[in-house]
Design a protein around this motif. Structure first.
Motif: not given
Lengths: 75, 474
Positions: B3, B5, B8, B14, B16, B18, B29, B31, B86-87, B143
């Motif tokens: 999905s 975000v 964002s 860019n 983001v 999930t 996450i 991007r 991303h973590e 970011d």
């Protein structure tokens, strides 16, 4: 409350480009280049002055002031 | 399931996404980034300053996604040139939920990152607190596409945004004692200089940083507005060049200013809870024991302590939980907990947040989807609600049934303490009220409780004036 976790993480890491919320033709934020030039000029004078002041202080007292390292996170 | 975000969308370079998998506790996450951002990221990863920030965990751990990743392929299909992973952070919080000390620490992190970047020929194009999240008491910059190569003559482009979002609210609180949190909640893009100038009158304009970072920008903006309104063409200011020395000196000067700002912790209703509570030692130990028993059994991955005061019980919970969200409406109590945890925490797993529990952060921003409400972000598997119900019913005027419905919606085990109307603190609350809240009594509370929960155990405290329950959803 379903999908709460999904929502929680789905809003992280949002890049926000310089916002201009005043929905008008004049962008007042465009003046920040003027402000940063003026403030940058005076900050540079202050920075140079402090640099020589600390240098002199170090020579006279031989100790390094805490204020010298202004970049460190104040944790 | 992938999905995009909701929040964002402002940076076209860019977006983001999930990715939720049934077997994973936290969504991954991803991007999607355009070609220039991808190129920047590959260069950035080789920079020494960035590697150092990664080592110190000042930036979120980010990698380039493997090309055979099925989710990455789907994101690439949306037209992006590359995909970063991303973590995830433990929980998302916003600057309007942070105490002064948290906002200040986030500001200092931003300035440190910006200084390091500038010295290495990079800059950070945005300066919003939404790009910083807290892991316990440690701020983390999330970011990564904000890092862009610095162009010769480029000013500090995000200076105004930094002032609106960080510096102005910090100065308002420190110099004027103004509660900055409702302002940040309303002004999601920060408090504009012209508006901020209204809060500084008379001699307060001479306090450190106000003339330079509030009054001067407000004056320049007013002049531009006056000069360029209606059909008058706008002057091209984009070609102005600023020396890098000026930029670095300004960032250094602002860093010194932020460090000079502070607030004293006042003696508020809750900031001295450890000394002012009304239990005797034995009763207080009994209450602590009840809570400890609960958290030992549950071993929560996320426990929410609502009405935490200075975190006496959050600290007990933190010994057994992965994460504790400690929320209270009293800024100074939360700030005290944050300061304590910053210097004494063994686990760094308490996130103290300032939240008015009768009016938690709502869904807001564009289409009400940009920033999520607190209860949509929090996903606790255990909750502590200690000596709070009387405030919710009598001070905030919220019926017990509605409050218990809200708690039930989290669908998890709870420790809740009821303070009966004979308790001296409830007597004090009712002292000067014409409405006596006769529906507020133990029998009615237990009736409402049993409609929604199963009582596992309970214990009377203070000779029956208070009762503590371990309840589970029915």
């Amino acid at each position: 409350m379903n999908n709460r976790k999904l929502s929680a993480f789905s809003i992280m890491a949002v890049a926000v480009i310089q916002p201009s919320v005043a929905l008008a033709y004049v962008d007042p934020g465009s003046g920040s280049v003027i402000v940063t030039t003026i403030l940058g000029f005076f900050a540079a004078i202050g920075y140079t002055f402090r640099k020589y002041f600390y240098k002199l202080k170090r020579k006279m007292f031989g100790t390094k002031s805490n204020e010298e390292n202004s970049r460190a996170l104040d944790d | 399931m992938i999905s995009p975000v909701g929040g964002s969308f402002r940076d076209p370079s860019n977006r983001v996404y999930t990715v939720t998998l049934p077997e994973q506790k936290r969504p991954a996450i991803y991007r999607g980034v355009d070609e220039i951002t991808l190129e920047n990221f590959e260069k950035l990863k080789t920079e020494q300053f960035y590697k150092q920030l990664e080592v110190e965990k000042r930036v979120v751990n980010t990698t380039l996604c493997a090309p055979d990743d099925p989710f990455a392929n789907e994101i690439l299909g949306a037209g992006w040139a590359g995909v970063l992973v991303h973590e995830p952070v433990s929980i998302v919080s916003y600057s309007y939920e942070w105490s002064f000390a948290m906002l200040r620490r986030a500001a200092l992190l931003h300035l440190r990152i910006l200084t390091d970047a500038l010295e290495s020929g990079w800059t950070v194009k945005d300066s919003t607190p939404f790009n910083i999240q807290f892991e316990g008491t440690a701020p983390v910059f999330i970011d990564i596409p904000s890092f862009v190569p610095w162009q010769e003559g480029e000013p500090w482009t995000a200076y105004r945004q930094f002032c609106c979002c960080f510096l102005t609210p910090l100065m308002m609180r420190s110099h004027q004692g103004i509660n900055h949190l409702p302002l940040l909640r309303s002004y999601l893009d920060g408090i504009p200089p012209i508006e901020a100038a209204n809060y500084f009158r008379g001699f307060s304009r001479f306090k450190r940083g106000v003339a330079s970072h509030v009054m001067l920008p407000a004056r320049v903006e007013r002049r531009i507005e006056a000069r360029e309104r209606d059909a008058v063409p706008a002057e091209d200011r984009s070609q102005r060049k600023v020396s890098q020395k000026y930029v670095l000196a300004l960032v250094e000067s602002v860093t010194r200013l932020v460090k000079s700002l502070s607030v004293d912790i006042e003696h508020t209703d809750w900031s001295e809870y450890d000394k002012t509570h009304t239990y005797d030692d034995e009763e207080f130990q009994a209450k602590k024991g009840f809570v400890e028993e609960f958290v030992k059994e549950k071993k929560p991955s996320c426990l929410m302590d609502i009405g935490c005061n200075t975190g006496t019980f959050s600290k007990i919970a933190a010994e057994h939980a992965d994460l504790v969200i400690a929320a209270d409406g009293d800024h100074d109590a939360v700030q005290k907990l944050f300061m304590h945890e910053s210097s004494h925490s063994a686990h760094n797993n308490i996130l103290p947040l300032v939240l008015d529990l009768s009016n938690v952060s709502p869904n807001q921003g564009w289409a009400g989807k940009e920033r999520s409400s607190f209860d949509r972000r929090a996903d606790p598997d255990s909750i502590l609600v200690l000596a709070l119900v009387h405030h919710i019913r009598i001070s905030a005027n919220i019926p017990m049934a509605l409050f218990l419905d809200w708690l039930r919606s989290f669908n998890c085990g709870i420790v809740i303490e009821f303070v009966d109307r004979h308790d001296e603190m409830v007597v004090k609350l009712l002292q000067n009220k014409s409405e006596q809240y006769l529906d507020y009594n133990r029998k009615a509370f237990e009736h409402e409780l049993e409609d929604r929960f199963r009582v596992r155990t309970s214990q009377e405290l203070k000779g029956g004036k208070r009762v503590i329950y371990h309840i589970e959803p029915q």
